[in-house]
Design a protein around this motif. Structure first.
Motif, PDB file in Angstrom:
ATOM      1  N   ARG A  75       0.840  -1.208   0.000  1.00 14.22           N
ATOM      2  CA  ARG A  75       0.000   0.000   0.000  1.00 14.22           C
ATOM      3  C   ARG A  75       0.865   1.245   0.000  1.00 14.22           C
ATOM      4  NH1 ARG A  75      -5.277  -1.053   1.063  1.00 14.22           N
ATOM      5  NH2 ARG A  75      -5.767  -3.081   1.972  1.00 14.22           N
ATOM      6  N   CYS A  76       0.338   2.319  -0.584  1.00 14.64           N
ATOM      7  CA  CYS A  76       1.027   3.609  -0.578  1.00 14.64           C
ATOM      8  C   CYS A  76       1.030   4.155   0.856  1.00 14.64           C
ATOM      9  CB  CYS A  76       0.302   4.578  -1.502  1.00 14.64           C
ATOM     10  SG  CYS A  76       0.857   6.280  -1.365  1.00 14.64           S
ATOM     11  N   PRO A  77       2.187   4.622   1.364  1.00 14.80           N
ATOM     12  CA  PRO A  77       2.224   5.146   2.737  1.00 14.80           C
ATOM     13  C   PRO A  77       1.444   6.459   2.886  1.00 14.80           C
ATOM     14  CG  PRO A  77       4.344   5.482   1.644  1.00 14.80           C
ATOM     15  CD  PRO A  77       3.508   4.652   0.722  1.00 14.80           C
ATOM     16  N   GLU A  78       1.172   7.141   1.765  1.00 11.82           N
ATOM     17  CA  GLU A  78       0.451   8.421   1.823  1.00 11.82           C
ATOM     18  C   GLU A  78      -1.059   8.201   1.833  1.00 11.82           C
ATOM     19  OE1 GLU A  78       1.595  11.797   1.380  1.00 11.82           O
ATOM     20  OE2 GLU A  78       3.628  11.057   1.805  1.00 11.82           O
ATOM     21  N   CYS A  79      -1.548   7.459   0.828  1.00 14.09           N
ATOM     22  CA  CYS A  79      -3.004   7.363   0.654  1.00 14.09           C
ATOM     23  C   CYS A  79      -3.536   5.971   0.983  1.00 14.09           C
ATOM     24  CB  CYS A  79      -3.391   7.747  -0.770  1.00 14.09           C
ATOM     25  SG  CYS A  79      -2.703   6.658  -2.034  1.00 14.09           S
ATOM     26  N   TYR A  80      -2.641   5.037   1.270  1.00 14.62           N
ATOM     27  CA  TYR A  80      -3.023   3.704   1.714  1.00 14.62           C
ATOM     28  C   TYR A  80      -3.710   2.873   0.638  1.00 14.62           C
ATOM     29  CZ  TYR A  80      -3.210   0.445   5.580  1.00 14.62           C
ATOM     30  OH  TYR A  80      -2.975  -0.628   6.405  1.00 14.62           O
ATOM     31  N   GLN A 127       4.615   1.785  -7.459  1.00 16.17           N
ATOM     32  CA  GLN A 127       4.089   3.007  -8.064  1.00 16.17           C
ATOM     33  C   GLN A 127       2.666   3.296  -7.581  1.00 16.17           C
ATOM     34  OE1 GLN A 127       5.370   5.216 -10.567  1.00 16.17           O
ATOM     35  NE2 GLN A 127       7.320   4.273  -9.960  1.00 16.17           N
ATOM     36  N   CYS A 128       2.504   4.451  -6.937  1.00 19.94           N
ATOM     37  CA  CYS A 128       1.140   4.886  -6.591  1.00 19.94           C
ATOM     38  C   CYS A 128       0.659   5.790  -7.719  1.00 19.94           C
ATOM     39  CB  CYS A 128       1.124   5.656  -5.275  1.00 19.94           C
ATOM     40  SG  CYS A 128      -0.476   6.435  -4.949  1.00 19.94           S
ATOM     41  N   ARG A 129      -0.619   5.646  -8.109  1.00 20.20           N
ATOM     42  CA  ARG A 129      -1.162   6.457  -9.202  1.00 20.20           C
ATOM     43  C   ARG A 129      -1.138   7.942  -8.863  1.00 20.20           C
ATOM     44  NH1 ARG A 129      -6.571   3.571 -11.540  1.00 20.20           N
ATOM     45  NH2 ARG A 129      -5.655   1.527 -11.894  1.00 20.20           N
ATOM     46  N   THR A 130      -1.252   8.241  -7.584  1.00 20.02           N
ATOM     47  CA  THR A 130      -1.267   9.649  -7.185  1.00 20.02           C
ATOM     48  C   THR A 130       0.105  10.123  -6.735  1.00 20.02           C
ATOM     49  OG1 THR A 130      -3.499   9.247  -6.400  1.00 20.02           O
ATOM     50  CG2 THR A 130      -2.486  11.338  -5.754  1.00 20.02           C
ATOM     51  N   HIS A 131       0.837   9.268  -5.983  1.00 17.60           N
ATOM     52  CA  HIS A 131       2.061   9.723  -5.334  1.00 17.60           C
ATOM     53  C   HIS A 131       3.345   9.206  -5.978  1.00 17.60           C
ATOM     54  CE1 HIS A 131      -1.179  10.140  -2.286  1.00 17.60           C
ATOM     55  NE2 HIS A 131      -0.598  11.316  -2.153  1.00 17.60           N
ATOM     56  N   GLY A 132       3.197   8.519  -7.123  1.00 22.46           N
ATOM     57  CA  GLY A 132       4.381   8.082  -7.863  1.00 22.46           C
ATOM     58  C   GLY A 132       5.192   7.018  -7.142  1.00 22.46           C
TER      59      GLY A 132
HETATM   60 ZN   LIG Z   1      -0.630   7.257  -2.815  1.00 19.90          ZN
END
Ligand SMILES: [Zn+2]
Length: 424
Positions: free
Chosen positions: A300-305, A312-317
């Motif tokens: 999971r992305c640490p920013e948006c989970y 690769q997060c779609r929002t946070h790269g």
């Molecule tokens: Zn994210």
């Protein structure tokens, strides 16, 4: 001119008692109706058709009001009156919403001015606007409405005050009064329209069921385990289910009695449940026919989970993902399919190991898909009884599982029950 002079003028024009006209006039002016407008509406009320210009809208029974009526005059009893703040053309505005009723029916209204409406009041709204909402007529009570309070009350076949049980609530309901237990409650910080704000969110329960809630202006009475009476709550749809909204205008008081919370979720066919468009607490039984991609060991992305692919997060790269366990299992009962989404704890149960075990297995195989494979082997082909929160949207029908247990129904017993049903 003083109010007294206005009253004098009206009384002589209309040939009615001056004190009576004056008290009506005072009422209207107190409710912020401009004096000229107030005089116009009193001319209409006392039957001076000549000076009303466009003509008085006809008096109608509530049941006869249709969205085609531009405006109506209606007499009714206020069933509910709840204040709510809305943002209109950039500024906050307090409106009052609820229902009024007469002997023939009830109708939703919005009051754009503070007329001081209270449940139980019987009013006549002269020249109330009618608008259509969801195919139904609604009253707009505003500047151009002459509102007067009647001393004789109507006999209406509806409860006054908006008391409701959770199972009765629907999105769009206003000014409801609930007596509920707070089953779950957490404090969260959100990015609201005025920057960061603290809110409470969780789950309410009563004998009829359970529903999620948000308390936009946290009050100390709402805490886990408490029994409370909430007056003036409104209901909005959130993620496909009705959500109870407790605002700064709601009144929350402690109850000194325990609320019995029904423990049984509604059991439904999958197809039937999906057709409802979303249910907060439902139990489904179905065969696990497949495990979807994105199950097992995931990151999971640490920013948006949100779940990420290859770091690769779609929002946070490019991000350093957090390892987690999840299952998306497709259940089918012959009437439809639903994706049951299992969080880390339920996933540990069906995997037979925890996150450390999963990471170890992935390292050994040099492939994290081995975790999903193991779960697939354990789950597919078996029948499960799953309880949770169903949402239906553009992503399909997803059941956020709270419990996920292998169905203990004995197939032979079910076959017998089926045969008995057929024989009968
Ligand atoms: Zn994210």
């Amino acid at each position: 001119m003083e109010l007294d002079d206005h009253a004098e003028e009206l009384a002589s024009d209309l040939g009615v008692d001056k004190e009576e006209v004056k008290s009506d006039l005072q009422n209207l002016v107190e409710y912020s109706v401009p004096v000229d407008e107030a005089k116009q509406s009193l001319r209409r009320k006392y039957g001076d058709g000549s000076s009303s210009g466009g003509g008085t809208p006809s008096a109608k029974n509530v049941a006869d009001i249709t969205p085609e009526d531009g405006s109506v005059t209606v007499t009714g009893t206020v069933l509910t009156a709840g204040e709510r703040s809305i943002r209109y053309q950039g500024s906050d505005h307090v409106i009052v919403e609820g229902q009024i009723a007469d002997e023939t029916g009830r109708i939703d209204y919005t009051a754009w001015e503070d007329f001081g409406l209270e449940p139980g009041d019987t009013i006549t709204a002269g020249n109330a606007g009618v608008r259509e909402w969801d195919g139904e007529p609604e009253l707009n009570v505003g500047e151009s409405t002459a509102l007067s309070f009647e001393s004789d009350s109507l006999e209406v076949p509806y409860g006054i005050g908006g008391e409701a049980e959770l199972a009765d609530l629907e999105a769009g309901d206003r000014a409801r009064t609930l007596e509920v237990a707070v089953l779950d409650c957490e404090r969260r910080t959100i990015d609201g329209r005025d920057g960061e704000t603290e809110i409470l969110s969780g789950v309410l329960g009563d004998e009829s069921g359970r529903l999620p809630f948000t308390n936009w202006d946290p009050v100390p009475e709402i805490e886990e385990g408490a029994s409370v009476r909430i007056e003036n709550a409104y209901v909005q749809e959130f993620r496909g289910v009705p959500e109870v909204n407790v605002s700064e205008f709601s009144r929350v008081t402690h109850l000194d009695r325990e609320i019995d919370v029904g423990s049984d979720a509604t059991t439904m066919d999958v197809g039937e449940a999906v057709r409802t468009g979303g249910i907060y607490d439902v139990e489904l039984v179905g065969n696990a026919i497949a495990i979807r991609d994105g199950s097992g060991l995931i990151q999971r992305c640490p920013e948006c989970y949100r779940v990420i692919q290859k770091g690769q997060c779609r929002t946070h790269g490019d991000v350093d993902g957090i390892d987690d366990l999840r299952v998306k299992a497709i259940l089918d009962d012959g009437t439809g399919t639903v994706t049951a989404v299992l969080g880390d704890e339920l996933t540990e149960d069906v995997y037979g190991g925890d996150l450390e075990d999963a990471l170890e297995a992935a390292r050994e195989a040099m492939d994290q898909e081995v975790v999903a494979d193991e779960i697939r082997e354990n789950v597919v082909g078996r029948e499960y009884r799953v309880r949770g929160h169903l949402s239906v949207d553009e992503y399909g029908a997803n059941l956020d599982a709270e419990t996920f247990e292998e169905s203990d129904d004995d197939p032979a017993a079910r076959a017998t029950a089926f045969l008995e049903e057929v024989d009968a």
